[in-house]
Every structure is written in C-alpha cells, then in structure tokens.
Enzyme design. Sequence first.
Site, PDB file in Angstrom:
ATOM      1  N   ASP A  53       0.750  -1.351  -0.104  1.00 48.48           N
ATOM      2  CA  ASP A  53       0.215   0.005   0.043  1.00 48.48           C
ATOM      3  C   ASP A  53       0.928   1.201  -0.057  1.00 48.48           C
ATOM      4  O   ASP A  53       2.135   1.109   0.367  1.00 48.48           O
ATOM      5  CB  ASP A  53      -0.990  -0.149   1.114  1.00 48.48           C
ATOM      6  CG  ASP A  53      -0.306  -0.569   2.519  1.00 48.48           C
ATOM      7  OD1 ASP A  53       0.853  -0.381   2.654  1.00 48.48           O
ATOM      8  OD2 ASP A  53      -1.093  -0.967   3.535  1.00 48.48           O
ATOM      9  N   HIS A 124      -7.635  -4.379   9.717  1.00 47.01           N
ATOM     10  CA  HIS A 124      -7.409  -4.195   8.320  1.00 47.01           C
ATOM     11  C   HIS A 124      -5.978  -4.914   8.006  1.00 47.01           C
ATOM     12  O   HIS A 124      -5.069  -4.963   8.658  1.00 47.01           O
ATOM     13  CB  HIS A 124      -7.329  -2.701   7.884  1.00 47.01           C
ATOM     14  CG  HIS A 124      -6.272  -1.735   8.230  1.00 47.01           C
ATOM     15  ND1 HIS A 124      -6.334  -0.306   8.554  1.00 47.01           N
ATOM     16  CD2 HIS A 124      -4.902  -2.000   8.454  1.00 47.01           C
ATOM     17  CE1 HIS A 124      -5.028   0.129   9.092  1.00 47.01           C
ATOM     18  NE2 HIS A 124      -4.241  -0.972   8.944  1.00 47.01           N
TER      19      HIS A 124
END
Length: 237
Positions: A53, A124
């Site tokens: 990410d 997450h």
Amino acid sequence: MAADIVQNQLTRKPDSVLGLATGETPVQMYHELVRRHRAKRLDLTRITSFNLDEYAGLPPEHPGSYTYYMRERFFDAIPLPSGRGHMPDGLAADPEAAAREYERRIQTAGGIDLQILGIGTNGHIGFNEPGSTLDSRTRLVELTAETIARNSQLFPEGETAPGQAVTVGIGTILEARQIVLLACGPAKARAIRETVEGPVCATCPGSALQTHANCIVLLDDAAAAELQLPPAQSQSA
Ligand code: GLP
C-alpha cells in the site's frame, strides 16, 4: 522468525517475488534481513518485490510515505535493479488504470511467493479497511478515522496522514502462495482474536486469511492475549 521464513523462501527460490508491508511491526524484520545481507549470509538482490500500500497524494520523498519508509529501511541497503521494487502509485492521474497495471505486473512477475503482512487495530490488512470485500483487488480506498489518527503518529509533528490510499486487495493478498502475518503489542489483541478465531467476514478483513492454505501468524504474548482456543485449534504461532 520472520527473517528466517524469508531466508528459507530465498534458499528455495533466490529470485522469489515478495509482498512487503510497512508500519512499525516489520521494522525489526527489515533490520535483520539487511544485517544478514551485509554479512553475506543472504542474497536479497535477486528478489522482485511488491509493496502492499501507499498513501494517495504524498510525494515519495515525504517522510510519512511508504516509499520513503521502504527506501530508508530496505531499498537503500539492497539496491534492486530498476523495476524490481514496486510500490503502488499514490500520485497516479488515473488511479484505476494504475491499479490494474499493478495487478498485471504482479501476474507478469509470476505472482507473490511470500506475502508479509501487518494488521491494523481494526483488523485491516494492507489498507483494506472493514467492509472491504474479500475478493477485492488493488484500488484507491478511503481510510477510517481510526486509521488516520493512529497512522498520523508516524507523521512529522503537526501533520496528519492522508485520508486516501492505494492498497492491493484482499483477493490479491489471498493469491500469494504463502502468507506471514506479524502482530505485536496489546493494541492488536482484539484484531488478532477476530482474525484467528472469529467468523470469516468483511468486518474483520484479517479473518479472510483463515481461508488461505499456507498462512503463518507470528505473535508476541500481548497480541496473542485474547486468543481463547488452544493453539492446536486456532493455528496461532
Ligand atoms: C498500516 C498499514 C498496514 C500495516 C498496519 C499495521 O495502516 N497500512 O499495512 O500492516 O497498518 O501497522 P503497524 O505495524 O504500524 O501497527
């Protein structure tokens, strides 16, 4: 232990494709990998890597960006040939096209052999926040207030983490051949319980890992404190 798992993977396949994570949790793993590389006990120059990410809108030289993190902790010490250390593009003019291209590059490289993961306090993985579909792919996402507040602690004084990021999807993560999830400290205990022992559901993205055939969870005692099933059943390490 995480560095040992990476080393074992590279012994089997020196040109492995690694999926890499950022955050505080893997810092010691990178430190140990670089130490072994410098001591010539491990050759990291043949890997291809894909990070999970990156924040949207942050230039790579910003100290809060994950590109900066990776350069500081890994890429500056292990200069990979150009085009072999991949980061999602948080500055792309067309984020959807850039996300498709990232997925294509992972496929072209042969898929991820070993995916390293951390986990957020809300469960997450990557930046796949609760509610992300379990077959999601690389895309631009909105971050929750909890994630923005927590991650702002790693930003320079007075700055706040961006509200958007690009993350590989849960579906992308699940296609890795092997996954290692790392978690330390009491703030992760609830997310680890839901990930390891809860139902598989989108409210805890980490729980999707229960469906993977080759996933190792490495925990310290504090992160493991809320697990209730005996280790043989919960598969915790
Ligand atoms: C961050 C990152 C994740 C990371 C997780 C845990 O928001 N997007 O990739 O694994 O949260 O971070 P930390 O290790 O700092 O607790």
